[in-house]
Design a protein around this motif. Structure first.
Motif, PDB file in Angstrom:
ATOM      1  N   UNK A  10       5.326  15.932  -7.751  1.00 36.06           N
ATOM      2  CA  UNK A  10       5.320  14.738  -8.608  1.00 36.06           C
ATOM      3  C   UNK A  10       4.011  14.660  -9.402  1.00 36.06           C
ATOM      4  N   UNK A  11       2.898  14.961  -8.745  1.00 38.26           N
ATOM      5  CA  UNK A  11       1.606  14.933  -9.429  1.00 38.26           C
ATOM      6  C   UNK A  11       1.534  15.981 -10.535  1.00 38.26           C
ATOM      7  N   UNK A  12       2.085  17.163 -10.270  1.00 35.41           N
ATOM      8  CA  UNK A  12       2.106  18.209 -11.292  1.00 35.41           C
ATOM      9  C   UNK A  12       2.945  17.777 -12.487  1.00 35.41           C
ATOM     10  N   UNK A  13       4.081  17.133 -12.204  1.00 36.21           N
ATOM     11  CA  UNK A  13       4.960  16.686 -13.291  1.00 36.21           C
ATOM     12  C   UNK A  13       4.289  15.606 -14.131  1.00 36.21           C
ATOM     13  N   UNK A  14       3.634  14.640 -13.466  1.00 39.28           N
ATOM     14  CA  UNK A  14       2.955  13.567 -14.194  1.00 39.28           C
ATOM     15  C   UNK A  14       1.775  14.105 -14.984  1.00 39.28           C
ATOM     16  N   UNK A  15       1.090  15.102 -14.420  1.00 33.03           N
ATOM     17  CA  UNK A  15      -0.072  15.693 -15.090  1.00 33.03           C
ATOM     18  C   UNK A  15       0.318  16.466 -16.344  1.00 33.03           C
ATOM     19  N   UNK A  24       2.702   4.540 -19.301  1.00 35.85           N
ATOM     20  CA  UNK A  24       3.622   3.919 -18.345  1.00 35.85           C
ATOM     21  C   UNK A  24       2.856   3.164 -17.269  1.00 35.85           C
ATOM     22  N   UNK A  25       1.779   3.793 -16.777  1.00 30.91           N
ATOM     23  CA  UNK A  25       0.950   3.154 -15.756  1.00 30.91           C
ATOM     24  C   UNK A  25       0.303   1.882 -16.307  1.00 30.91           C
ATOM     25  N   UNK A  26      -0.023   1.885 -17.598  1.00 36.46           N
ATOM     26  CA  UNK A  26      -0.700   0.739 -18.210  1.00 36.46           C
ATOM     27  C   UNK A  26       0.097  -0.551 -18.042  1.00 36.46           C
ATOM     28  N   UNK A 326      14.484  12.406  -3.951  1.00 42.37           N
ATOM     29  CA  UNK A 326      13.129  12.216  -3.424  1.00 42.37           C
ATOM     30  C   UNK A 326      12.086  12.580  -4.470  1.00 42.37           C
ATOM     31  N   UNK A 327      12.343  13.670  -5.212  1.00 39.28           N
ATOM     32  CA  UNK A 327      11.390  14.118  -6.219  1.00 39.28           C
ATOM     33  C   UNK A 327      11.168  13.053  -7.281  1.00 39.28           C
ATOM     34  N   UNK A 328      12.258  12.510  -7.824  1.00 42.72           N
ATOM     35  CA  UNK A 328      12.126  11.533  -8.909  1.00 42.72           C
ATOM     36  C   UNK A 328      11.658  10.174  -8.396  1.00 42.72           C
ATOM     37  N   UNK A 329      12.076   9.787  -7.195  1.00 41.37           N
ATOM     38  CA  UNK A 329      11.589   8.525  -6.626  1.00 41.37           C
ATOM     39  C   UNK A 329      10.095   8.618  -6.326  1.00 41.37           C
ATOM     40  N   UNK A 330       9.645   9.788  -5.898  1.00 42.31           N
ATOM     41  CA  UNK A 330       8.218   9.976  -5.643  1.00 42.31           C
ATOM     42  C   UNK A 330       7.418   9.827  -6.928  1.00 42.31           C
ATOM     43  N   UNK A 331       7.924  10.385  -8.019  1.00 51.35           N
ATOM     44  CA  UNK A 331       7.225  10.270  -9.307  1.00 51.35           C
ATOM     45  C   UNK A 331       7.125   8.814  -9.755  1.00 51.35           C
ATOM     46  N   UNK A 332       8.239   8.082  -9.671  1.00 51.95           N
ATOM     47  CA  UNK A 332       8.221   6.684 -10.116  1.00 51.95           C
ATOM     48  C   UNK A 332       7.343   5.834  -9.208  1.00 51.95           C
ATOM     49  N   UNK A 333       7.357   6.125  -7.894  1.00 51.61           N
ATOM     50  CA  UNK A 333       6.525   5.364  -6.955  1.00 51.61           C
ATOM     51  C   UNK A 333       5.044   5.630  -7.188  1.00 51.61           C
ATOM     52  N   UNK A 334       4.690   6.886  -7.476  1.00 50.98           N
ATOM     53  CA  UNK A 334       3.289   7.206  -7.749  1.00 50.98           C
ATOM     54  C   UNK A 334       2.807   6.527  -9.022  1.00 50.98           C
ATOM     55  N   UNK A 335       3.674   6.481 -10.034  1.00 47.96           N
ATOM     56  CA  UNK A 335       3.301   5.786 -11.271  1.00 47.96           C
ATOM     57  C   UNK A 335       2.950   4.326 -10.992  1.00 47.96           C
ATOM     58  N   UNK A 336       3.804   3.665 -10.228  1.00 52.93           N
ATOM     59  CA  UNK A 336       3.564   2.253  -9.949  1.00 52.93           C
ATOM     60  C   UNK A 336       2.406   2.064  -8.980  1.00 52.93           C
ATOM     61  N   UNK A 337       2.243   2.986  -8.024  1.00 52.67           N
ATOM     62  CA  UNK A 337       1.144   2.873  -7.068  1.00 52.67           C
ATOM     63  C   UNK A 337      -0.205   3.050  -7.761  1.00 52.67           C
ATOM     64  N   UNK A 375      -2.382  -7.269  -1.251  1.00 57.08           N
ATOM     65  CA  UNK A 375      -1.238  -6.641  -0.571  1.00 57.08           C
ATOM     66  C   UNK A 375       0.065  -6.960  -1.291  1.00 57.08           C
ATOM     67  N   UNK A 376       0.219  -8.227  -1.705  1.00 61.50           N
ATOM     68  CA  UNK A 376       1.436  -8.627  -2.399  1.00 61.50           C
ATOM     69  C   UNK A 376       1.609  -7.844  -3.689  1.00 61.50           C
ATOM     70  N   UNK A 377       0.540  -7.749  -4.485  1.00 63.48           N
ATOM     71  CA  UNK A 377       0.624  -7.045  -5.762  1.00 63.48           C
ATOM     72  C   UNK A 377       0.886  -5.559  -5.556  1.00 63.48           C
ATOM     73  N   UNK A 378       0.220  -4.949  -4.560  1.00 63.34           N
ATOM     74  CA  UNK A 378       0.386  -3.514  -4.310  1.00 63.34           C
ATOM     75  C   UNK A 378       1.794  -3.201  -3.824  1.00 63.34           C
ATOM     76  N   UNK A 379       2.255  -3.967  -2.832  1.00 67.20           N
ATOM     77  CA  UNK A 379       3.606  -3.738  -2.291  1.00 67.20           C
ATOM     78  C   UNK A 379       4.662  -3.997  -3.351  1.00 67.20           C
ATOM     79  N   UNK A 380       4.457  -5.070  -4.119  1.00 61.88           N
ATOM     80  CA  UNK A 380       5.447  -5.411  -5.137  1.00 61.88           C
ATOM     81  C   UNK A 380       5.484  -4.358  -6.238  1.00 61.88           C
ATOM     82  N   UNK A 381       4.314  -3.831  -6.622  1.00 58.33           N
ATOM     83  CA  UNK A 381       4.294  -2.817  -7.681  1.00 58.33           C
ATOM     84  C   UNK A 381       4.969  -1.534  -7.205  1.00 58.33           C
ATOM     85  N   UNK A 382       4.748  -1.169  -5.935  1.00 54.67           N
ATOM     86  CA  UNK A 382       5.404   0.019  -5.391  1.00 54.67           C
ATOM     87  C   UNK A 382       6.913  -0.189  -5.312  1.00 54.67           C
TER      88      UNK A 382
END
Length: 408
Positions: A10-15, A24-26, A326-337, A375-382
């Motif tokens: 996921x990191x390689x794809x985002x990079x 997107x992260x913004x 899992x691959x695509x969910x990991x990418x979207x979760x990392x973006x939001x995290x 915690x609320x903001x982090x969990x909610x963003x993920x």
């Protein structure tokens, strides 16, 4: 595919799409930062207001004329005799002190400067019941009350507004509603705020206020401050007050023409109001998080379309549907995290700036960034990343290998 491998891919794809990933992260950064900042400002406002109210005293009761359940035409006003009756130690052993008050809005002037403030007409007992102290001069005396003296104590805010200082004011003359009053002292600051200020007041003898400022009859008063012997005796003192006033006003239980409030009642009311305000502000800020989530979904759908051949090749080589999801969910979760983590920093920075601006303008508002908000903001963003990444991931996982390989 294990989780570690999914994260690396996921990191390689985002990079490989740095600009698109950053934009997107913004969206998530702004959303999380806004939520944390709004919650921090709301918590700071609540602490300021409740702290100011708590400074009044934990063993103080407020007795006011009127009751929301009663017809206004049948209400008997509070009088000086009512206040004196509360001092009866046989009927009210839980009461230590009583301070009757008349109050109103007035304009105070000194030279070319003027300010609108609140006037309290008080007796000598007000000093001890309300735990007031003077930084210079002296409090109102019994002789000044009996003689309807034209003397005044200035609150710190009023002193600064009229003289730009709070020292060396004893002996100065101010005009209240056009009438001259001699300054006999300056009150110690009680930690007032922009919402509930105990420093923006002037205090005069109760008899002077009744005769010349608030125009009350010699016996009628607006409010009675009652000091119980301890914070634990508040409930008992309240019952004793109610019983005495019911007897004097000839009212039955449930038909009181007066209201008794404690400091805790004011604190709870203030907390309710500020909680509603905080939830409202947080809800508005939360909308930006949803917008950021939609941005993640859009980008992930584009990514699925661009990588259709890659997905087909992976499935042809044995990748399971679960692996693709899992691959695509990991990418979207990392973006939001990532957005959530950066957003925490942004929210703290906004809160700090708001606090500094408030301090420079004389408003003691100190935004509080709580762990619960983080915690609320982090969990909610993920969760936003997972939720909005689910559809693109499912769409990618359901692609047929043959059709995906033929995709141009």
């Amino acid at each position: 595919m294990n989780l570690g491998q999914a994260i690396i891919e996921a990191l390689e794809s985002l990079n490989s799409n740095k600009l698109r990933s950053s934009l997107t992260i913004l969206g998530i950064v702004i959303g999380v930062g806004a939520v944390i900042a709004m919650l921090a400002v709301g918590n700071g406002a609540q602490n300021t207001i409740t702290g100011s109210i708590s400074g009044i005293g934990s063993n103080l009761l407020f007795v006011m004329s009127g009751n929301s359940n009663q017809d206004l035409t049948n209400i008997e006003p509070l009088t000086m005799d009512d206040a004196n009756a509360l001092l009866d130690q046989f009927q009210a052993p839980s009461i230590e002190g009583v301070a009757p008050v008349v109050n109103g809005d007035v304009t105070v002037t000194a030279g070319s400067k003027s300010t609108s403030t609140f006037v309290y007409g008080v007796t000598t007992s007000y000093e001890s019941v309300r735990n007031y102290h003077v930084t210079e001069g002296s409090f109102i005396t019994e002789d000044q009350v009996l003689g309807k003296a034209s003397v005044v104590l200035l609150g710190p805010d009023v002193a600064k507004a009229l003289f730009d200082r709070t020292e060396g004011l004893v002996g100065e003359t101010v005009r209240i509603e056009g009438q001259p009053f001699k300054v006999i002292g300056v009150l110690e600051s009680k930690g007032g705020s922009a919402f509930v200020s105990q420093d923006d007041v002037v205090i005069v003898p109760i008899t002077t206020s009744q005769a010349r400022l608030t125009r009350r009859s010699n016996d009628r008063i607006d409010l009675i401050f009652v000091q119980s012997i301890s914070a634990d005796a508040i409930s008992q003192a309240s019952e004793e007050i109610a019983q005495i006033l019911r007897t004097r006003h000839r009212t039955k239980v449930g038909e009181d023409d007066f209201t008794i409030l404690s400091q805790q009642d004011f604190v709870e009311t203030a907390k309710t109001i500020t909680n509603v305000m905080t939830i409202f502000l947080g809800g508005i800020a939360g909308i930006s998080l949803l917008v950021g989530g939609i941005g993640i979904m859009n980008i992930m759908l584009v990514s699925v379309t661009e990588r259709t051949r890659e997905i087909g090749l992976r499935k042809a080589l044995g990748a399971r549907k679960k692996d693709i999801m899992i691959q695509f969910l990991t990418e979207s979760s990392l973006l939001s995290l990532f957005g959530g983590v950066i957003g925490i920093g942004l929210g703290w920075l906004i809160s700090f700036v708001v606090g500094r601006i408030a301090a420079s303008s004389g408003t003691p508002l100190n935004p509080v960034v709580g762990l619960d908000a983080i915690l609320l903001a982090t969990i909610f963003s993920t969760a936003v990343g997972l939720f909005f990444g689910l559809y693109p991931a499912n769409r990618a996982a359901n692609l047929e290998p043959v059709e995906a390989l033929r995709y141009e």
